[in-house]
Write an enzyme that holds these catalytic residues in place. Structure first.
Site, PDB file in Angstrom:
ATOM      1  N   GLN A   1      15.798  56.549  13.413  1.00 59.98           N
ATOM      2  CA  GLN A   1      14.999  55.367  13.086  1.00 59.98           C
ATOM      3  C   GLN A   1      13.896  55.651  12.071  1.00 59.98           C
ATOM      4  OE1 GLN A   1      12.996  55.272  17.316  1.00 59.98           O
ATOM      5  NE2 GLN A   1      11.862  53.850  16.049  1.00 59.98           N
TER       6      GLN A   1
ATOM      7  N   ASP B   1      21.232  55.545  18.119  1.00 59.18           N
ATOM      8  CA  ASP B   1      20.470  56.668  18.670  1.00 59.18           C
ATOM      9  C   ASP B   1      20.595  57.855  17.728  1.00 59.18           C
ATOM     10  OD1 ASP B   1      19.408  57.166  21.814  1.00 59.18           O
ATOM     11  OD2 ASP B   1      19.699  58.983  20.608  1.00 59.18           O
TER      12      ASP B   1
ATOM     13  N   SER C   1      20.903  50.663  29.292  1.00 60.15           N
ATOM     14  CA  SER C   1      20.326  49.351  28.951  1.00 60.15           C
ATOM     15  C   SER C   1      21.311  48.496  28.167  1.00 60.15           C
ATOM     16  CB  SER C   1      19.011  49.524  28.192  1.00 60.15           C
ATOM     17  OG  SER C   1      19.180  50.359  27.071  1.00 60.15           O
TER      18      SER C   1
ATOM     19  N   GLY D   1      19.330  56.250  25.423  1.00 63.53           N
ATOM     20  CA  GLY D   1      18.956  56.955  26.650  1.00 63.53           C
ATOM     21  C   GLY D   1      19.678  58.280  26.794  1.00 63.53           C
TER      22      GLY D   1
ATOM     23  N   ASP E   1       7.144  50.899  25.210  1.00 61.68           N
ATOM     24  CA  ASP E   1       6.496  52.184  25.497  1.00 61.68           C
ATOM     25  C   ASP E   1       5.377  52.498  24.508  1.00 61.68           C
ATOM     26  OD1 ASP E   1       8.699  52.173  27.192  1.00 61.68           O
ATOM     27  OD2 ASP E   1       8.980  54.327  27.068  1.00 61.68           O
TER      28      ASP E   1
ATOM     29  N   GLU F   1      19.591  47.382  20.315  1.00 59.44           N
ATOM     30  CA  GLU F   1      18.587  48.280  20.896  1.00 59.44           C
ATOM     31  C   GLU F   1      18.665  49.644  20.231  1.00 59.44           C
ATOM     32  OE1 GLU F   1      18.130  48.397  25.102  1.00 59.44           O
ATOM     33  OE2 GLU F   1      16.423  49.747  24.923  1.00 59.44           O
TER      34      GLU F   1
ATOM     35  N   HIS G   1       9.295  56.236  20.054  1.00 58.83           N
ATOM     36  CA  HIS G   1       8.039  55.811  20.692  1.00 58.83           C
ATOM     37  C   HIS G   1       6.767  56.341  20.043  1.00 58.83           C
ATOM     38  CE1 HIS G   1      10.403  53.909  23.672  1.00 58.83           C
ATOM     39  NE2 HIS G   1      10.744  54.989  24.327  1.00 58.83           N
TER      40      HIS G   1
HETATM   41  C1  LIG Z   1      13.773  56.217  26.528  1.00 58.34           C
HETATM   42  S1  LIG Z   1      15.333  56.564  25.828  1.00 58.34           S
HETATM   43  C2  LIG Z   1      16.090  54.973  25.774  1.00 58.34           C
HETATM   44  C3  LIG Z   1      16.388  54.405  27.138  1.00 58.34           C
HETATM   45  C4  LIG Z   1      17.340  53.230  27.175  1.00 58.34           C
HETATM   46  N1  LIG Z   1      17.013  52.238  26.203  1.00 58.34           N
HETATM   47  C5  LIG Z   1      17.340  52.612  28.545  1.00 58.34           C
HETATM   48  O1  LIG Z   1      16.571  51.673  28.800  1.00 58.34           O
HETATM   49  O2  LIG Z   1      18.137  53.069  29.388  1.00 58.34           O
HETATM   50  C6  LIG Z   1      14.907  56.905  24.155  1.00 58.34           C
HETATM   51  C7  LIG Z   1      16.065  57.233  23.232  1.00 58.34           C
HETATM   52  O3  LIG Z   1      15.575  57.274  21.891  1.00 58.34           O
HETATM   53  C8  LIG Z   1      16.318  58.244  21.192  1.00 58.34           C
HETATM   54  N2  LIG Z   1      15.596  58.678  20.002  1.00 58.34           N
HETATM   55  C9  LIG Z   1      14.616  59.612  19.913  1.00 58.34           C
HETATM   56  N3  LIG Z   1      14.237  59.772  18.644  1.00 58.34           N
HETATM   57  C10 LIG Z   1      14.965  58.897  17.909  1.00 58.34           C
HETATM   58  C11 LIG Z   1      15.017  58.587  16.520  1.00 58.34           C
HETATM   59  N4  LIG Z   1      14.233  59.214  15.625  1.00 58.34           N
HETATM   60  N5  LIG Z   1      15.890  57.642  16.108  1.00 58.34           N
HETATM   61  C12 LIG Z   1      16.706  57.020  16.990  1.00 58.34           C
HETATM   62  N6  LIG Z   1      16.700  57.270  18.320  1.00 58.34           N
HETATM   63  C13 LIG Z   1      15.838  58.193  18.778  1.00 58.34           C
HETATM   64  C14 LIG Z   1      16.530  59.353  22.188  1.00 58.34           C
HETATM   65  O4  LIG Z   1      17.639  60.159  21.827  1.00 58.34           O
HETATM   66  C15 LIG Z   1      16.746  58.557  23.482  1.00 58.34           C
HETATM   67  O5  LIG Z   1      18.114  58.363  23.713  1.00 58.34           O
END
Ligand SMILES: C[S@@+](CC[C@H](N)C(=O)[O-])C[C@H]1O[C@@H](n2cnc3c(N)ncnc32)[C@H](O)[C@@H]1O
Length: 244
Positions: A149, A130, A113, A94, A202, A90, A176
């Site tokens: 990512q 992350d 998660s 989060g 999302d 994943e 997202h």
């Molecule tokens: C909605 S949260 C994930 C929630 C988790 N999967 C859960 O269900 O509990 C989104 C995550 O994406 C990470 N994120 C944001 N931009 C990112 C990037 N460019 N590359 C990797 N992770 C990123 C954020 O730091 C955050 O921790």
């Protein structure tokens, strides 16, 4: 001719343009109506660990928005074979740093998660990544890595750390944006095993349209899932699912 189709059971309007636009990309679709189950293990694990992918109990979540209903889809895809799932990845642990994009808010539970997957898939190794290096952790059957990512080199370097692993389930729950979704997909889909499933979560309606254009003419086995909840607009409660 009205521009919207009202869903009788929730009174909310879904743009008819969804159907018009997707009809130019897809020849078929099906609709599933169901009632959420109070005995759903995956939804219960969302509550237990604090992931917003689903819920049994609608109150007391660490995040200040209505839960998604992805757990209902995921349980249909994997509930019958969860003992056989070996490798899960994943993107998006989060973060609880409110200043970062896609944060779960200051009460968020980083790793929620991944711990949920570990319990749901009792024989699986869970990997996560992350952009926020402050929330990385290593636990029994869980390994996490720092990775942006949107950066192809960082994603490639991540796979060098786990070269022999092919994922049964790959979830993009990271930044997202459409651009971030495509960037990760293009550098990660080869890490899904044949028969495995890649899910982008999302996805707003606007991004669904962009993904439809992106996949047009390509040979991926992709499908769009729009998930409708009572008394809540569709919003970003949609997934792109790509089967390898
Ligand atoms: C909605 S949260 C994930 C929630 C988790 N999967 C859960 O269900 O509990 C989104 C995550 O994406 C990470 N994120 C944001 N931009 C990112 C990037 N460019 N590359 C990797 N992770 C990123 C954020 O730091 C955050 O921790």
């Amino acid at each position: 001719m009205t521009d919207t189709i009202s869903l009788a059971f929730d009174g909310l309007a879904v743009p008819a343009s969804i159907h018009k636009i997707f009809a130019t990309h897809f020849q078929t679709y099906f609709t599933t109506y169901y009632n959420r189950r109070a005995d759903s293990l995956l939804n219960a694990l969302c509550d237990k660990y604090g992931s917003d992918k689903g819920e049994i109990i609608p109150d007391g979540h660490p995040y200040p928005w209505v839960s998604h209903t992805y757990a209902d889809v995921l349980e249909r895809l994997f509930g019958h074979c969860r003992e056989h799932v070996r490798y899960v990845f994943e993107c998006g642990l989060g973060t609880n740093n409110p200043s970062l994009a896609s944060s779960m808010g200051e009460n968020g539970k980083p790793g929620a998660s991944l711990r949920m997957w570990r319990e749901y898939f009792p024989n699986a190794q869970i990997f996560g990544a992350d952009i926020d290096a402050d929330i990385l952790f290593q636990e029994d059957r869980i390994a996490t890595f720092a990775c942006d990512q949107t950066d192809a080199e960082q994603v490639a370097a991540l796979w060098e750390k786990i070269p022999d692993v092919q994922f049964d389930l790959f979830i993009d729950d990271g930044l997202h944006t459409y651009e971030a979704g495509v960037a990760l997909f293009e550098h990660a889909f080869h890490k899904v095993r044949e028969g495995g499933i890649y899910i982008i979560e999302d996805v707003t309606f606007e991004s669904l349209v962009k993904f439809a254009n992106y996949f047009e003419g390509k040979s991926f086995a992709h499908e769009f899932v729009t998930l409708h909840r009572p008394n809540v607009p569709l919003g970003d409660n949609s997934q792109v699912i790509i089967r390898r």
